[in-house]
Structures are given as structure tokens and as C-alpha cells.
Design a protein around this motif. Structure first.
Motif, PDB file in Angstrom:
ATOM      1  N   GLY A  34     -10.866  -7.303  -4.028  1.00 35.16           N
ATOM      2  CA  GLY A  34      -9.802  -7.725  -4.729  1.00 35.16           C
ATOM      3  C   GLY A  34      -8.459  -7.075  -4.160  1.00 35.16           C
ATOM      4  O   GLY A  34      -7.322  -7.502  -4.638  1.00 35.16           O
ATOM      5  N   GLY A  35      -8.384  -6.571  -2.747  1.00 35.58           N
ATOM      6  CA  GLY A  35      -7.318  -6.108  -2.133  1.00 35.58           C
ATOM      7  C   GLY A  35      -6.568  -7.234  -1.809  1.00 35.58           C
ATOM      8  O   GLY A  35      -7.199  -8.341  -1.552  1.00 35.58           O
ATOM      9  N   GLY A  36      -5.492  -6.990  -1.351  1.00 34.70           N
ATOM     10  CA  GLY A  36      -4.547  -7.949  -0.564  1.00 34.70           C
ATOM     11  C   GLY A  36      -3.241  -7.695  -0.522  1.00 34.70           C
ATOM     12  O   GLY A  36      -2.652  -6.340  -0.414  1.00 34.70           O
ATOM     13  N   LEU A  37      -2.279  -8.686  -0.159  1.00 28.98           N
ATOM     14  CA  LEU A  37      -0.953  -8.531   0.122  1.00 28.98           C
ATOM     15  C   LEU A  37      -0.153  -9.032  -1.169  1.00 28.98           C
ATOM     16  O   LEU A  37      -0.438 -10.233  -1.515  1.00 28.98           O
ATOM     17  CB  LEU A  37      -0.499  -9.500   1.228  1.00 28.98           C
ATOM     18  CG  LEU A  37       1.127  -9.344   1.582  1.00 28.98           C
ATOM     19  CD1 LEU A  37       1.570  -7.913   2.148  1.00 28.98           C
ATOM     20  CD2 LEU A  37       1.308 -10.527   2.910  1.00 28.98           C
ATOM     21  N   VAL A  38       0.487  -8.186  -1.801  1.00 30.42           N
ATOM     22  CA  VAL A  38       1.535  -8.381  -2.879  1.00 30.42           C
ATOM     23  C   VAL A  38       2.842  -8.029  -2.550  1.00 30.42           C
ATOM     24  O   VAL A  38       3.137  -7.185  -1.508  1.00 30.42           O
ATOM     25  CB  VAL A  38       0.804  -7.861  -4.227  1.00 30.42           C
ATOM     26  CG1 VAL A  38      -0.530  -8.242  -4.526  1.00 30.42           C
ATOM     27  CG2 VAL A  38       0.799  -6.251  -4.129  1.00 30.42           C
ATOM     28  N   GLN A  39       3.770  -8.246  -3.513  1.00 30.36           N
ATOM     29  CA  GLN A  39       5.035  -7.731  -3.357  1.00 30.36           C
ATOM     30  C   GLN A  39       5.388  -6.814  -4.185  1.00 30.36           C
ATOM     31  O   GLN A  39       4.736  -6.656  -5.339  1.00 30.36           O
ATOM     32  CB  GLN A  39       6.189  -9.147  -3.745  1.00 30.36           C
ATOM     33  CG  GLN A  39       6.099 -10.260  -2.593  1.00 30.36           C
ATOM     34  CD  GLN A  39       7.242 -11.192  -2.889  1.00 30.36           C
ATOM     35  OE1 GLN A  39       7.571 -11.213  -4.010  1.00 30.36           O
ATOM     36  NE2 GLN A  39       7.495 -11.765  -1.920  1.00 30.36           N
ATOM     37  N   ALA A  40       6.337  -5.993  -3.992  1.00 31.09           N
ATOM     38  CA  ALA A  40       6.763  -4.974  -4.955  1.00 31.09           C
ATOM     39  C   ALA A  40       6.889  -5.415  -6.405  1.00 31.09           C
ATOM     40  O   ALA A  40       7.594  -6.443  -6.654  1.00 31.09           O
ATOM     41  CB  ALA A  40       8.194  -4.243  -4.449  1.00 31.09           C
ATOM     42  N   GLY A  41       6.639  -4.632  -7.221  1.00 28.28           N
ATOM     43  CA  GLY A  41       6.613  -4.952  -8.734  1.00 28.28           C
ATOM     44  C   GLY A  41       5.693  -6.174  -9.458  1.00 28.28           C
ATOM     45  O   GLY A  41       5.188  -6.294 -10.311  1.00 28.28           O
ATOM     46  N   ASP A  42       4.759  -6.637  -8.056  1.00 24.41           N
ATOM     47  CA  ASP A  42       3.391  -7.276  -8.743  1.00 24.41           C
ATOM     48  C   ASP A  42       2.196  -6.448  -9.141  1.00 24.41           C
ATOM     49  O   ASP A  42       2.340  -5.124  -9.098  1.00 24.41           O
ATOM     50  CB  ASP A  42       3.018  -8.110  -7.633  1.00 24.41           C
ATOM     51  CG  ASP A  42       3.909  -9.184  -7.030  1.00 24.41           C
ATOM     52  OD1 ASP A  42       3.603  -9.798  -6.197  1.00 24.41           O
ATOM     53  OD2 ASP A  42       4.779  -9.593  -7.657  1.00 24.41           O
TER      54      ASP A  42
END
Length: 125
Positions: free
Chosen positions: A8-16
């Protein structure tokens, strides 16, 4: 040997928000307390959150500040870390760990018996 696998890991933006999962085939998963740890680049691994085998007792690192929650589904042999309002400083490899507990409310912030290989969470600013 208890095998744990994170996903479930990955790249997200701040606040996500992001939910990472831990699964095992261990038959007696329901008597293992589960904890999450993380290791950021160039830093030591640190405790994030813990949950008892009953799921009724949880414990969090101070830096979580109410942003994360931990849960488990013993029937599915799964544990979860829900992370909200993610910050760039949350970027790390997140590890699931387990330790057999003597009591249904026991939690551990270290000295774990079994570890997964980790899942990378990257938070961009």
C-alpha cells in the motif's frame, strides 16, 4: 517463523491520506501484537504505532499527533496503518512487526520478534 508482508505504500502529496497494510499467513496471528515502525533516509528506525491482539489497545508515537490510526482484522490476518494529513517528513520505509503477546491488551514499542520487508511511503511537498 512468522512472515509479514506490507503493501500500500506509494507517492502522495502533502495533506493526502494513505492506508498501508500488513498481511501474514501465521495461523496464530490473533495472539500477536502488531506494531508499525518507519525508517527515513539517513535516520534510525523509529516506532510509529502499536495495537494489541484484541485490537482494543493502541499506542502511538508523539509525532503522530492524532493523524494516524492503527487497526487489525484477525479473521483476515491483516493489520492496517491509516495515515492522514501526511507531511513530507513522514517519508520513510514503513515496517510491520509482530510479537507474541501474553495478554490481549499488551502492546510493544520495540523488541519485536518478526519483521516485514517494508513498504515505501513518499510524501511530496
Amino acid at each position: 517463523q512468522v512472515q509479514l508482508e506490507e503493501s500500500g505504500g506509494g507517492l502522495v502529496q502533502a495533506g493526502d491520506s494513505l492506508r498501508i497494510s500488513c498481511t501474514t499467513s501465521e495461523r496464530d496471528f490473533n495472539v500477536y501484537a502488531v506494531s508499525w515502525f518507519r525508517q527515513a533516509p539517513g535516520k534510525e528506525r523509529e516506532f510509529v504505532a502499536a495495537i494489541s491482539w484484541s485490537g482494543s489497545t493502541t499506542h502511538f508515537a508523539d509525532f503522530v499527533q492524532g493523524r494516524f490510526s492503527i487497526s487489525r482484522n484477525n479473521a483476515k490476518k491483516m493489520a492496517y496503518l491509516q495515515m492522514n494529513n501526511l507531511k513530507p517528513e513522514d517519508t520513510a520505509v514503513y515496517y510491520c512487526a509482530a510479537r507474541r503477546a501474553r495478554g490481549q491488551e499488551e502492546v510493544f514499542i520495540g523488541d519485536m520478534s518478526w519483521w516485514g520487508k517494508g513498504t515505501l511511503v513518499t510524501v511530496s511537498s
